[in-house]
Design a protein around this motif. Structure first.
Motif, mmCIF file in Angstrom:
data_model
loop_
_atom_site.group_PDB
_atom_site.id
_atom_site.type_symbol
_atom_site.label_atom_id
_atom_site.label_comp_id
_atom_site.label_asym_id
_atom_site.label_seq_id
_atom_site.Cartn_x
_atom_site.Cartn_y
_atom_site.Cartn_z
ATOM 1 N N GLY A 130 -6.298 -1.571 -14.633
ATOM 2 C CA GLY A 130 -6.171 -1.149 -16.020
ATOM 3 C C GLY A 130 -7.119 -0.018 -16.401
ATOM 4 N N ILE A 131 -6.935 0.477 -17.612
ATOM 5 C CA ILE A 131 -7.778 1.528 -18.165
ATOM 6 C C ILE A 131 -8.762 0.853 -19.109
ATOM 7 C CG2 ILE A 131 -7.814 3.591 -19.612
ATOM 8 C CD1 ILE A 131 -5.005 4.220 -18.529
ATOM 9 N N THR A 132 -10.044 1.138 -18.917
ATOM 10 C CA THR A 132 -11.090 0.526 -19.736
ATOM 11 C C THR A 132 -11.986 1.628 -20.308
ATOM 12 O OG1 THR A 132 -12.708 0.333 -17.952
ATOM 13 C CG2 THR A 132 -11.100 -1.486 -18.200
ATOM 14 N N ALA A 133 -12.962 1.239 -21.129
ATOM 15 C CA ALA A 133 -13.909 2.182 -21.700
ATOM 16 C C ALA A 133 -14.671 2.932 -20.609
ATOM 17 C CB ALA A 133 -14.875 1.455 -22.632
ATOM 18 N N ALA A 134 -14.864 2.301 -19.449
ATOM 19 C CA ALA A 134 -15.581 2.953 -18.345
ATOM 20 C C ALA A 134 -14.871 4.219 -17.866
ATOM 21 C CB ALA A 134 -15.746 1.983 -17.183
#
Length: 137
Positions: A130-134
């Motif tokens: 997934g796509i995260t804040a990182a």
């Protein structure tokens, strides 16, 4: 709060179910909402709950996918194997693309019977799902 599922209105429920089950979804349940209209909730094996709802209203007319919706992203473990499986099932996935460069995710595009676009995504080895804040730091 959290997102529960995406809901698509479909023209031909049987054709759409054939497409999404070939993609790997399984039927979780059906809700009869009257006048021949139904909601079919789908999930991928291993998902804890429904992630896609198909809405079929026979008297609803043509489905217009050009009203702001762009696409649904679906994670796959092996993009090339997934493409081969889908092609064998009669679906037409697009070529492998590398939108983040050679070290980024691999993607392929697919369009369902009503024109909804799906992006198949294989993350690079060792990268979290997934796509995260990182991803934006």
């Amino acid at each position: 709060m959290k997102t529960l599922f995406v809901s698509y209105r479909v023209t031909d429920l049987v054709r759409s179910l054939d497409f999404y089950t070939a993609l790997g979804y399984t039927e979780l349940g059906v809700v009869d909402i009257g006048n021949g209209s139904r909601l079919v909730l789908l999930q991928f094996p291993g998902e804890p709950a429904a992630s896609l709802e198909l809405v079929h209203r026979p008297d609803g007319g043509r489905v217009d996918v050009g009203s702001g919706f762009d696409h649904l992203a679906i994670q796959v473990d092996d993009l090339v194997a997934t493409q081969e499986h889908l092609a064998a099932a009669g679906l037409e996935p697009g070529p492998v693309e590398y939108p983040g460069g050679p070290d980024g995710p691999k993607t392929s595009w697919l369009t369902d019977p009503d024109g909804y676009r799906l992006e198949l995504v294989e993350w690079p080895p060792g990268r979290p799902d997934g796509i995260t804040a990182a991803d934006f730091s």
